[in-house]
Each structure stands twice: as structure tokens, then as C-alpha cells.
Design an enzyme around this catalytic site. Structure first.
Site, PDB file in Angstrom:
ATOM      1  CB  CYS A 177      -0.942  -0.016   1.204  1.00 12.84           C
ATOM      2  SG  CYS A 177      -2.035  -1.456   1.191  1.00 12.84           S
ATOM      3  CB  THR A 178       4.033   2.076   1.745  1.00 10.52           C
ATOM      4  OG1 THR A 178       3.433   1.962   3.044  1.00 10.52           O
ATOM      5  CG2 THR A 178       5.050   3.210   1.745  1.00 10.52           C
TER       6      THR A 178
END
Length: 152
Positions: free
Chosen positions: A42-43
Site C-alpha cells: 500500500c505504501t
């Protein structure tokens, strides 16, 4: 959803704002659903959207990241990663259910309900023009950008 108008919905957004789908009419919107703040995939996905954000802006498009995390978690994640776009908190799964992105997933051998990484390109009339489900992060944001160029 493909080819259909997105029903109006409202979610709390970072920066003390409220996101309203109906308020985005007139310009393309990218909604990307992701499982959890501060996790590796997600980062990385958020960083790719951040790094290509000027290109999306040139096309008149806005970007919103959506997960079930709290606004407080989103504010910290956004600040830490210097995201130039807002993150939307979907703790009640309103948008997640609307876009059908809640799936049963395997996590360390256990079945858990979670968001399937998905992205939706919505045109200026509020119609879903492309959807990506079960997204793999490498190359994804570039692919979304290339598709957006065809929406003119």
C-alpha cells in the site's frame, strides 16, 4: 460497475474535508482502494500515485485513496509519505461495498475479510470507464495514467 454512473456517496477525508462523489463531476477521478495504511504494498502504490501526481493533474484528474483505516491513521500515513492527494476513511465500508471490493483473503493461513486492491477510473460524467481488480502494484499506476490519456 463498468459503464455505469457511480451512485453518490460521502466519506470523511484527510485535511478535515468531506469527499462527495457528486462534487467531482466535470473532471476525471481515480479512486484506488487499498487494504491498509503503512503496509509495504500500500505504501509503494501510494508512492507511485504521488510520484506521477503531476501527470494526473495535467489531465485534469483527481486521485483519492480509500481504505478502512481511521482518519487519524490516514493523516499520519499521508503526512509521512507526503501524498499530495486526500485519503478517504471507509470505516463503515460504504464505498467498499458500493464498488464490491471486500473479499475473503488468506492471511497467514486464516480467512479474513479485507479490501481487494482495486482502482476505478471515472470520467467527468461520473461513469466508471475502467476498473482494475486484484491489482499487482508494479507498473499499475503507469497503466492507469495511460488509460486516463485515452479518456479525452
Amino acid at each position: 460497475m463498468l459503464g455505469e454512473p457511480v451512485p453518490d456517496f460521502e466519506l470523511p477525508a484527510t485535511g478535515g474535508k468531506t469527499f462527495r462523489m457528486s462534487a467531482t463531476k466535470g473532471k476525471p477521478v481515480i479512486l484506488y482502494f487499498y487494504p491498509k495504511d503503512n503496509t509495504p504494498g500500500c505504501t509503494t502504490e501510494g508512492q507511485h500515485f504521488r510520484d506521477l501526481y503531476p501527470e494526473f493533474q495535467k489531465l485534469g484528474s483527481s486521485i483519492y485513496g480509500i481504505s478502512r483505516d481511521s482518519l487519524k491513521s490516514h493523516e499520519n500515513f499521508k503526512s509521512k509519505m507526503a501524498f499530495p492527494f486526500e485519503l478517504l476513511s471507509d470505516t463503515e465500508e460504504k464505498a467498499s461495498k458500493l464498488f464490491d471490493v471486500i473479499k475473503m483473503k488468506n492471511m497467514y493461513g486464516k480467512k479474513v475479510r479485507g479490501i481487494e486492491r482495486s482502482t476505478f477510473a471515472i470520467d467527468g460524467k461520473g461513469v466508471v470507464r475502467r476498473e482494475w481488480r486484484g491489482v499487482k502494484v508494479p507498473g499499475h499506476v503507469q497503466e492507469v495514467l495511460e488509460f486516463l490519456k485515452t479518456l479525452k
